[in-house]
Design a protein around this motif. Structure first.
Motif, short mmCIF file in Angstrom:
data_model
loop_
_atom_site.label_atom_id
_atom_site.label_comp_id
_atom_site.label_asym_id
_atom_site.label_seq_id
_atom_site.Cartn_x
_atom_site.Cartn_y
_atom_site.Cartn_z
N ASP A 281 0.81 -1.22 0.00
CA ASP A 281 0.00 0.00 0.00
C ASP A 281 0.84 1.27 0.00
O ASP A 281 0.30 2.38 -0.03
CB ASP A 281 -0.93 0.01 1.23
CG ASP A 281 -2.05 -1.00 1.10
OD1 ASP A 281 -2.42 -1.33 -0.04
OD2 ASP A 281 -2.55 -1.46 2.14
N ALA B 133 -3.74 -7.49 -4.91
CA ALA B 133 -4.24 -6.11 -4.89
C ALA B 133 -4.10 -5.43 -6.24
O ALA B 133 -4.85 -4.50 -6.56
CB ALA B 133 -3.50 -5.32 -3.82
N ALA C 260 -7.24 -5.22 -9.12
CA ALA C 260 -8.26 -4.17 -9.19
C ALA C 260 -7.78 -2.94 -9.95
O ALA C 260 -8.60 -2.11 -10.37
CB ALA C 260 -8.69 -3.78 -7.78
N LEU D 17 -11.55 -6.70 -3.08
CA LEU D 17 -10.99 -5.75 -4.02
C LEU D 17 -11.90 -4.56 -4.28
O LEU D 17 -11.43 -3.46 -4.57
CB LEU D 17 -10.67 -6.45 -5.34
CG LEU D 17 -9.50 -7.44 -5.31
CD1 LEU D 17 -9.39 -8.19 -6.63
CD2 LEU D 17 -8.19 -6.74 -4.99
N ALA E 50 -12.78 -2.38 -0.47
CA ALA E 50 -11.66 -1.67 0.15
C ALA E 50 -11.13 -0.60 -0.80
O ALA E 50 -11.14 -0.77 -2.02
CB ALA E 50 -10.54 -2.65 0.51
N ASP F 267 -8.11 1.64 -2.55
CA ASP F 267 -6.84 1.16 -3.09
C ASP F 267 -5.71 1.26 -2.07
O ASP F 267 -4.83 0.41 -2.03
CB ASP F 267 -6.46 1.95 -4.35
CG ASP F 267 -5.24 1.38 -5.03
OD1 ASP F 267 -5.35 0.30 -5.64
OD2 ASP F 267 -4.16 2.00 -4.93
N ARG G 142 -5.93 -1.96 -0.03
CA ARG G 142 -6.07 -3.27 -0.66
C ARG G 142 -4.92 -4.22 -0.34
O ARG G 142 -5.11 -5.42 -0.17
CB ARG G 142 -6.21 -3.11 -2.18
CG ARG G 142 -7.59 -2.65 -2.60
CD ARG G 142 -7.77 -2.70 -4.10
NE ARG G 142 -9.08 -2.18 -4.46
CZ ARG G 142 -9.29 -1.20 -5.31
NH1 ARG G 142 -8.26 -0.59 -5.88
NH2 ARG G 142 -10.51 -0.80 -5.59
N GLN H 144 -5.34 -7.87 1.42
CA GLN H 144 -4.87 -9.10 0.79
C GLN H 144 -3.85 -9.82 1.67
O GLN H 144 -3.74 -11.04 1.65
CB GLN H 144 -4.27 -8.79 -0.58
CG GLN H 144 -5.27 -8.29 -1.61
CD GLN H 144 -6.40 -9.29 -1.86
OE1 GLN H 144 -6.18 -10.49 -1.86
NE2 GLN H 144 -7.60 -8.78 -2.08
#
Length: 435
Positions: free
Chosen positions: A101, A157, A160, A366, A369, A371, A374, A378
């Protein structure tokens, strides 16, 4: 998105826009796998690399315990090695979700896939030189699983960012089908190749397959964090923020609980050897054991091949609820079956239900949540998927010793049905979720 929340119809920056509605498919095509995501070059590259590595990774998964048993002649050491791989995978999956992230996910995938490939080369080197060291094998296994823990959240992640929200179930079905096919084909291929080429070459084949993955990831577009906020560090605070995020969003929490309920109370694989030796012995213990272990993956593959019938569903929450209920009912039926072939049919039905559950739980994670969260979602997903069946092994093994294997399996399946229906009734957020 949950119907209780409002949303903009405009896609977020850096995310794929939903395409125009697809032309309805007629005849048998309504049932066949939905392959729309493969029209997107970036996703196609990522998926194609999975096709190669799904089988290659299973070669190593078979080779490591085989080599450890050949050295020690002890199943206990094989179990210790599994634990040596689980602990770093759990730790680094949680941390890897936070890392995913905060950095460009493509770069993280490049680093971790390269690390996994180099670990496979080291596996090959120690086997080719006849080192015969259990300690070295366990260290390499721990290192490999640490890289996997870092890799898996970023890989999942990223999907998406590559496909539109409406095609996430189809993309998950494509990926899950490939992985389940690897679970069936990989061990079978390893069993054929070991007597012919030996263990070192299995590791080498996996390393070469991983080179394909590295090249495919290199061809992906950049996947930096969205937004213009200050850079974040991937530390304990970020991991804790991920758990708070889950706790504050019931649909995400329930998607994890659904998998925990299904796997912990309904995964009976620890009892397969006892069932093969006792209940299904008239069919041959070896044959019975093989088909019992193959039953769920084969059903999952069949579910993936015919995923067109469900991958376009929009009521994702209900799909999770009923697929977990179906899993529990099929496992209960397996426990009540005294004949091998109806038992395998029930396991295959459970595999279909598990595929549906995986597809829609993955799509919820996906789509529900943001971005920036994500990767952490995961990471938790990876821990739940890996840890649930291992807890089930302990629970079912203990219950089987006390109540008998068939009663333990049937009771576990029935408990899955009751618990899932109770969760769906008590907390409506999951069953109301749709896109």
């Amino acid at each position: 998105m949950d119907t209780s929340e409002s949303s903009s119809t405009e896609p977020a920056a850096g995310l794929p826009a939903d395409p125009a509605p697809a032309i309805p498919r007629r005849g048998w095509r309504r049932w066949a796998m939905d392959t729309r995501p493969l029209r997107i070059p970036a996703y196609r590259r990522l998926w194609s690399s999975t096709v190669v590595t799904a089988v290659g990774s299973q070669l190593t998964a078979v080779a490591v315990p085989k080599q450890i048993y050949d050295i020690t002649h002890s199943s206990a050491w094989v179990g210790y090695a599994s634990l040596a791989g689980l602990v770093p995978m759990v730790v680094f999956a949680l941390w890897g979700g936070a890392v995913a992230d905060t950095v460009d996910r493509r770069k993280l995938l490049l680093v971790t896939n390269t690390g996994i490939a180099l670990t496979s080369v080291l596996f090959w080197a120690q086997a080719a030189t006849g080192l015969d060291s259990v300690v070295v094998l366990m260290v390499l296994l721990a290192l490999q699983q640490a890289f996997f823990g870092l890799n898996s959240p970023a890989r999942s992640a990223s999907i998406a960012r590559l496909v539109p929200a409406g095609e996430l179930p189809a993309a998950n079905a494509l990926g899950s089908t490939v992985m389940q096919t690897g679970l069936v084909a990989g061990p079978l291929l390893a069993g054929v190749l070991i007597p012919v080429i030996g263990l070192p070459e299995l590791y080498l084949i996996d390393a070469l397959a991983l080179c394909v993955t590295v090249w495919a990831v290199f061809r992906l577009p950049a996947l930096p964090p969205l937004g213009e906020g200050p850079a974040r560090r991937a530390g304990v605070r970020e991991i804790a923020a991920g758990f708070r995020y889950i706790a504050g969003r019931k649909v995400l929490l329930l998607s994890f609980l659904a998998d925990i309920v299904a796997m912990v109370f309904g995964m009976p694989r620890a009892l397969f050897p006892q069932l093969a030796a006792q209940t299904y012995a008239p069919w041959g213990e070896g044959l019975a054991l093989g088909v019992l272990f193959a039953g769920i993956p084969v059903g999952a593959v069949l579910g993936g091949l015919f995923s067109g019938v469900f991958s376009r569903a929009r009521r994702h929450g209900w799909m999770v609820v009923w697929s977990v209920v179906g899993w529990g009912a099929a496992i209960a039926g397996f426990g009540l079956s005294g004949n091998l072939w109806p038992a395998v049919a029930f396991l295959a039905a459970a595999g279909v239900a598990d595929m549906i559950s995986m597809v829609f739980r993955g799509a919820i994670l996906l789509s529900a949540a943001t971005d920036e969260m994500r990767g952490r979602m995961q990471g938790v997903f990876t821990v739940v998927v890996a840890g649930g069946p291992r807890l089930a092994d302990v629970l079912h093994g203990t219950a089987g010793a006390v109540f008998g294997p068939r009663a333990a399996v049937a009771g576990g399946g029935a408990l899955v049905v009751v618990l899932m229906l109770a969760l769906a009734a008590a907390i409506p957020a999951l069953r109301r979720y749709r896109i």
